[in-house]
Design an enzyme around this catalytic site. Sequence first.
Site, PDB file in Angstrom:
ATOM      1  N   ALA A   2      17.036   1.779  15.786  1.00  0.00           N
ATOM      2  CA  ALA A   2      16.138   1.553  16.912  1.00  0.00           C
ATOM      3  C   ALA A   2      15.207   0.403  16.576  1.00  0.00           C
ATOM      4  O   ALA A   2      14.560   0.414  15.540  1.00  0.00           O
ATOM      5  CB  ALA A   2      15.338   2.816  17.183  1.00  0.00           C
ATOM      6  N   CYS A   3      15.141  -0.610  17.432  1.00  0.00           N
ATOM      7  CA  CYS A   3      14.356  -1.814  17.139  1.00  0.00           C
ATOM      8  C   CYS A   3      13.713  -2.330  18.417  1.00  0.00           C
ATOM      9  O   CYS A   3      14.000  -1.849  19.500  1.00  0.00           O
ATOM     10  CB  CYS A   3      15.247  -2.908  16.534  1.00  0.00           C
ATOM     11  SG  CYS A   3      16.211  -2.375  15.098  1.00  0.00           S
ATOM     12  N   THR A   4      12.845  -3.325  18.286  1.00  0.00           N
ATOM     13  CA  THR A   4      12.264  -4.024  19.427  1.00  0.00           C
ATOM     14  C   THR A   4      12.230  -5.508  19.101  1.00  0.00           C
ATOM     15  O   THR A   4      11.807  -5.892  18.000  1.00  0.00           O
ATOM     16  CB  THR A   4      10.839  -3.532  19.739  1.00  0.00           C
ATOM     17  OG1 THR A   4      10.824  -2.107  19.803  1.00  0.00           O
ATOM     18  CG2 THR A   4      10.353  -4.098  21.059  1.00  0.00           C
ATOM     19  N   ASN A  23      11.279  -5.928  15.211  1.00  0.00           N
ATOM     20  CA  ASN A  23      11.019  -4.757  14.381  1.00  0.00           C
ATOM     21  C   ASN A  23      12.352  -4.135  13.986  1.00  0.00           C
ATOM     22  O   ASN A  23      13.193  -3.891  14.858  1.00  0.00           O
ATOM     23  CB  ASN A  23      10.240  -3.689  15.153  1.00  0.00           C
ATOM     24  CG  ASN A  23       8.818  -4.076  15.453  1.00  0.00           C
ATOM     25  OD1 ASN A  23       8.271  -4.975  14.835  1.00  0.00           O
ATOM     26  ND2 ASN A  23       8.217  -3.394  16.411  1.00  0.00           N
ATOM     27  N   GLU A  95      19.446  -5.818  17.329  1.00  0.00           N
ATOM     28  CA  GLU A  95      18.816  -4.904  18.263  1.00  0.00           C
ATOM     29  C   GLU A  95      19.902  -3.990  18.822  1.00  0.00           C
ATOM     30  O   GLU A  95      20.814  -4.457  19.524  1.00  0.00           O
ATOM     31  CB  GLU A  95      18.157  -5.691  19.408  1.00  0.00           C
ATOM     32  CG  GLU A  95      17.467  -4.845  20.436  1.00  0.00           C
ATOM     33  CD  GLU A  95      16.102  -4.399  19.980  1.00  0.00           C
ATOM     34  OE1 GLU A  95      15.617  -3.393  20.520  1.00  0.00           O
ATOM     35  OE2 GLU A  95      15.506  -5.052  19.113  1.00  0.00           O
TER      36      GLU A  95
END
Length: 545
Positions: A2-4, A23, A95
């Site tokens: 899980a990233c942004t 992230n 991502e």
Amino acid sequence: MACTTILIGKEASYDGSTIVARNEDSPGGQFEPKRMQVVLPQDQPRVYTSTASHLTIELSEEPMRYTSVPDALPGHGVWAAAGFNTANVGMSATETITSNERVLGADPLVEYVPARGVEGQEGYVPAVPGGLGEEDFVTLVLPYIRSAREGVERLGSLLERYGTYEMNGIAFSDVDEIWWLETIGGHHWIAKRVPDDAYVTMPNQLGIDFFDLADAEGAQVEHMASPDLRSWMEENHLNLTLSRRFDAEDIFDAEYFADDEPDEEDEDGSLLPFSLEELISDLERAVDAGDVFNPREAFGSHSDSDHVYNTPRAWFMQRCLNPHDAWDGPEADLHPESDDIPWSRVPERKLTIEDVKYVLSAHYQGTPYDCYGRWGTEDTRRAYRPIGINRNGQLAVLQIRPYVAPELSCIQWMAFGSNPFNALFPLYGNVDTMPEYLSNTTERVSTDSFYWSNRLIAALADARFHENAAHIERYQEKIGGIGHRVLRETDSACRGIEPAAVPAELARANERMADILRDETDALLGRVLFQTSLAMKNAFARSDN
């Protein structure tokens, strides 16, 4: 994972840089330690085997040196995450994004199939390797590309040949361009150039919302894709786009219409390509012909979980960067659960490194959804997944500056641990080594490691957020200010130095930054420890003195 992600075109950034930031977050219930590393050409594998998919690939080309942010603990692959190579090309991967049943049925993911039975005995079925994934992409692509476009082309060819076992978005940057690639099913992909005057927000959801397939099949000015994308989409009935669903922003985004003669003025008096009626008519014809479409509708998702986990993050980032739009209340154009939050938009002002850090640390400040806030209710404060979450492992901000010598241009801003409680600091990318404080992460928890120091600070500060907030803010501002100063002083010191001598000078600047960082981080840990210790439940007012 899980990233942004946020991507900023060169005309939208404060200094003309291209900026790619992401992230890297661990899955739920996990905390993956990270470290910094420079991979020298002699250390790059010539035969690479993926840990997750057991796929083996020969790498016959000569690699370049590159920076990376791999997992610190051995056993499940490299996960190099983000870095620069010596050609001043940046890459961030990946991502994790969404898909839908139609896509996965039309082009299934390429998953590893374990062996069945015992080798040599009747009925034995050998294992079948899977495709590529986040674990592999940076290692297989970044050492071999000399532009952002080359990154798209190389990764695209690898996906077509080997496939992938997951849906991912990957960013490539050079001094002029940023490209964003999204995987579509097992073997297909699309890529779009980030507009120079815009930023892009990506919250674990397939994001591209306008695609010019005619451009991808032709000049590839702004779009690239799998060669068979059109026929594959037609065969599997994937295009859901209706002509009249596009708005003016979609129309003016389309390179498809770039060659027509201007004949009408907009509100500012500047010439438009042609009349709005002609634009709409041509766009409708292009949609009907399948030349333009909305990939988010065709390949992505609008699930209930998206509205809790993904769309609120895009809403908050754009709320911060275009604050004068209507974001709240009954008059809001877009809400946290809106399915049509734009992939890219022009900001109200030029964006800074500090803006990137703020939005990628966000927990819905100033809204009823802030998990640390006093607005709303207990339910609203836990309604949406924060961007700055406890599972942040590292934040890499890849900045390529156009106004310095090429050997000085690549700056890899880094932060470890949970972003609301850490600071972003700069490192020059054109180096052969990284400071030990950033590269020595092991399984052992130790304040000798920058990663573990940040994890300790976050866990302590979270327990007494409001009491510790001022300490954190002062630390973040001080580290950021020192970082900009060190860059300015180092840039000046490198003027007149022979290019071959620059990497050693930059490595010394990185060591200087790491020394300052360690002193300030240790001091912050002491302040947070003291503040949180005052609130321990076994405290008692009466003193023994």
